[in-house]
Design a protein around this motif. Structure first.
Motif, short mmCIF file in Angstrom:
data_model
loop_
_atom_site.label_atom_id
_atom_site.label_comp_id
_atom_site.label_asym_id
_atom_site.label_seq_id
_atom_site.Cartn_x
_atom_site.Cartn_y
_atom_site.Cartn_z
N ASN A 71 16.19 3.28 2.32
CA ASN A 71 17.63 3.47 1.78
C ASN A 71 18.11 1.55 1.91
O ASN A 71 17.89 0.28 2.68
N GLY A 72 18.27 1.16 0.68
CA GLY A 72 19.34 -0.11 1.18
C GLY A 72 18.00 -0.69 0.69
O GLY A 72 18.10 -1.91 0.48
N ILE A 73 16.73 -0.20 -0.28
CA ILE A 73 15.39 -1.76 -1.14
C ILE A 73 16.24 -1.14 -2.40
O ILE A 73 16.09 -0.51 -2.69
N SER A 74 15.97 -2.50 -2.80
CA SER A 74 15.88 -3.25 -4.38
C SER A 74 15.58 -2.14 -4.81
O SER A 74 14.07 -2.05 -4.59
N GLU A 75 15.49 -1.67 -6.09
CA GLU A 75 15.38 -0.67 -7.02
C GLU A 75 13.58 -1.60 -7.44
O GLU A 75 12.83 -0.99 -8.12
N ALA A 76 13.48 -2.58 -7.88
CA ALA A 76 13.26 -3.45 -8.32
C ALA A 76 12.29 -4.27 -7.59
O ALA A 76 11.11 -5.30 -7.76
N VAL A 77 11.78 -3.26 -6.21
CA VAL A 77 10.65 -3.68 -5.29
C VAL A 77 9.86 -2.96 -5.23
O VAL A 77 10.08 -1.48 -5.18
N ASP A 78 8.57 -3.29 -5.72
CA ASP A 78 6.63 -2.78 -5.36
C ASP A 78 6.34 -2.59 -4.42
O ASP A 78 6.06 -1.15 -4.41
N ILE A 79 6.57 -3.25 -3.40
CA ILE A 79 5.60 -3.65 -2.40
C ILE A 79 7.06 -3.76 -1.20
O ILE A 79 7.27 -4.60 -0.65
N ALA A 80 7.22 -2.83 -0.21
CA ALA A 80 8.08 -2.60 0.53
C ALA A 80 7.88 -2.86 1.99
O ALA A 80 6.90 -1.94 2.38
N ILE A 81 8.08 -4.31 2.18
CA ILE A 81 7.53 -3.80 3.94
C ILE A 81 8.59 -3.60 4.74
O ILE A 81 9.59 -4.49 5.32
N PHE A 82 8.27 -2.51 5.35
CA PHE A 82 9.18 -2.40 6.80
C PHE A 82 9.04 -3.00 8.66
O PHE A 82 8.43 -2.99 8.81
N ARG C 2 9.33 1.24 -6.05
CA ARG C 2 8.19 1.36 -4.95
C ARG C 2 7.17 1.76 -5.15
O ARG C 2 7.45 3.01 -5.55
N LYS C 3 6.15 1.01 -4.91
CA LYS C 3 4.57 2.04 -4.40
C LYS C 3 4.12 2.40 -3.52
O LYS C 3 4.83 2.49 -2.27
N ILE C 4 3.01 3.52 -3.92
CA ILE C 4 2.52 3.91 -2.46
C ILE C 4 1.75 3.49 -1.70
O ILE C 4 0.67 2.60 -1.97
N ILE C 5 1.55 2.97 -0.54
CA ILE C 5 1.53 1.92 0.34
C ILE C 5 0.59 3.26 1.31
O ILE C 5 1.17 3.97 1.48
N ILE C 6 -0.51 3.26 1.80
CA ILE C 6 -1.64 4.14 2.00
C ILE C 6 -2.16 2.24 3.30
O ILE C 6 -2.91 2.07 2.91
N GLY C 7 -2.01 2.77 4.37
CA GLY C 7 -2.62 1.63 5.78
C GLY C 7 -4.06 2.01 6.79
O GLY C 7 -3.84 3.85 6.70
N VAL C 8 -4.52 1.47 6.67
CA VAL C 8 -5.95 2.06 7.00
C VAL C 8 -5.92 1.01 7.98
O VAL C 8 -6.50 -0.26 7.87
N MET C 9 -6.66 2.00 9.46
CA MET C 9 -6.36 0.51 10.31
C MET C 9 -7.11 1.04 11.42
O MET C 9 -8.56 2.51 11.04
N GLY C 10 -7.94 -0.17 11.99
CA GLY C 10 -9.22 0.68 13.13
C GLY C 10 -9.75 -1.06 12.94
O GLY C 10 -9.53 -1.84 13.27
N PRO C 11 -10.97 -0.91 14.41
CA PRO C 11 -11.03 -2.21 15.18
C PRO C 11 -11.43 -2.98 14.17
O PRO C 11 -12.50 -3.23 12.82
N GLY C 12 -12.00 -4.05 14.92
CA GLY C 12 -12.52 -5.11 14.02
C GLY C 12 -13.62 -6.05 14.32
O GLY C 12 -14.43 -5.14 13.88
N GLU C 13 -13.42 -6.95 15.56
CA GLU C 13 -15.30 -7.33 15.35
C GLU C 13 -15.50 -5.90 16.51
O GLU C 13 -17.01 -6.28 16.25
N LYS C 14 -15.30 -4.80 16.96
CA LYS C 14 -16.52 -4.41 17.72
C LYS C 14 -16.43 -2.72 16.53
O LYS C 14 -16.59 -1.60 17.40
N ALA C 15 -15.80 -2.95 14.96
CA ALA C 15 -16.72 -1.77 14.64
C ALA C 15 -17.85 -0.99 14.38
O ALA C 15 -18.20 -1.94 14.45
#
Lengths: 164, 164, 164, 164
Positions: A71-82, C2-15
């Motif tokens: 809530n409270g995000i601009s509708e013109a924001v594509d990428i929302a980083i929380f 707002r676009k759908i964001i999918i986060g992929v997390m995982g090991p760095g150097e030790k992957a």
């Protein structure tokens, strides 16, 4: 490959009409340049106006939100980083921007200009607040630019981007 | 029960001799009042001088460090809080202080004053930087106080603490 | 919007090699779905592989960096967000993702799964680490999913996205 | 001079009776050792119980709060540090502690153990949660200790403090 990100900072609820018009125009031209717009992401003031301007020119818009909820995000924001870190997110705003533009003046905006200077980032001020035009350039003559129009801001931003 | 914390902010490497003297004196009187001193914790400038002053009067000193390592801490810091968040820790400095004192001026200090105003905290400025004395009170007449001596700072801090 | 964001997390150097292959494939399919990929942004391990995969399918990639400098970023990151807050940025990773995918296991990844559960986010585990497959679902049966293939991950992610 | 800080982490609202008893006892003995206690600072669960225990032995207590407001703080906290950064403050908790003690188990606690391992801190687990006793030591055999009593925790903490 990493895109050029231009941050537009400015007042939220207390933004003046001129600031909003400038912000919209800045967002639009930033998008036309092929740059990505970054703002504080909320649906008020300069953040919202700049994002709307960028979307009017099919730009890509990022919002770095102070809270953790949609809530409270601009509708013109594509990428929302929380961030859920309140005003401390102002430091992320400036660190992530190739160039920081301060459009209007207020406490949050002043903190972003100061953090930008501290982090050795270039900041362009577009504001009729005379005191800030005196204070910040003295704080850092090499990092702070005073612009008197949207066109002036964009030309300065271009030369900063090109020199990096 | 929660103790009264007074934050003293100011330049690091670039602090002036007057700022260092004021900071030492402020730290000493803060300790004498029974208040806890909070600074940015590094072993330079106003942070270090204020912490040394507080320890000279057997006060308790907290340092909110920007990094995650023990090197670079003032030897006069009792409680080292490691944030590893760079300048974003400036927001923690002001949120954790009942009263914020800006002793001297610089980009980091300016960000702390602005964040304090944004967070609705009272800030007392003790500096010979004339431009900041004009800019910040205009930004927030109700939250920013200008002091002309250490004694003036302490009297103002007392009245703020008492009114809370 | 707002676009759908999918986060992929995982090991760095030790992957492990399997983690890297899974991450690349996940990034690719995430992009094909029209989703935006979010990772920790560094040029190693699962972060890098997932970003490379997404770019192979012309996706948009975001990297939430722990530091404040351009060195060490994956070349496959489009949008670099610099937090300068070390591992505390892991909380931003999960708050900004509609769905969190843990690909492989390590201390940083474990912190992200735990923070996701704490923040009431859905997390899908794709790992051969048996102990984590026991520990995390017990911690939060309603938020943690165990997947046994990339296809399984994507199907689960789709159903989570659709139900929001 | 910098004091020794021992962090006690554990569930808030969902803490078990045994966890609360252990936390109180831990806080008390930590204070008796002359160490400073650090917790998440809220007035519930393990945070509150450990702080109460420390105060019962006249110890000094620090609370690293997730919010920016004075409500919800344990009355047994002397030094309240307001981060306003939600669960990301968990990283500050572990970075600021010479030794981290996990008393009980939950999502927040799991994130702190994982962040401690990631930050190369020693963590001592006192919990009847069997799955965590298997998962975390495998994640980092060199940083994670399993204790079976308050006395065992304190002896381990002493040897860690002495070896630094």
């Amino acid at each position: 490959m990493r895109k050029i990100i231009i941050g537009v900072m400015g007042p939220g609820e207390k933004a003046k009409e001129t600031d909003l018009q400038n912000a919209y125009e800045l967002g639009k031209i930033i998008a036309q340049q092929g740059w990505v717009l970054l703002t504080g992401g909320r649906n008020v003031g300069v953040m919202d106006a700049a994002s709307q301007g960028a979307k009017s020119a099919n730009g890509l818009t990022i919002g770095i939100l102070p809270n953790d909820k949609a809530n409270g995000i601009s509708e013109a924001v594509d990428i929302a980083i929380f961030t859920d870190m309140g005003n401390a997110r102002n430091n992320i705003n400036i660190l992530s921007s190739h160039v920081v533009i301060a459009c209007g003046m207020g406490a949050g905006t002043a903190s972003e200009i100061a953090l930008a200077v501290k982090g050795n980032k270039k900041v362009i001020l577009l504001t009729d607040d005379v005191e800030s035009q005196v204070f910040f350039p003295k704080l850092s003559p090499e990092n702070v630019y005073i612009a008197d129009s949207v066109e002036d801001v964009i030309n300065t931003a271009k030369s900063i981007v090109d020199s990096n």
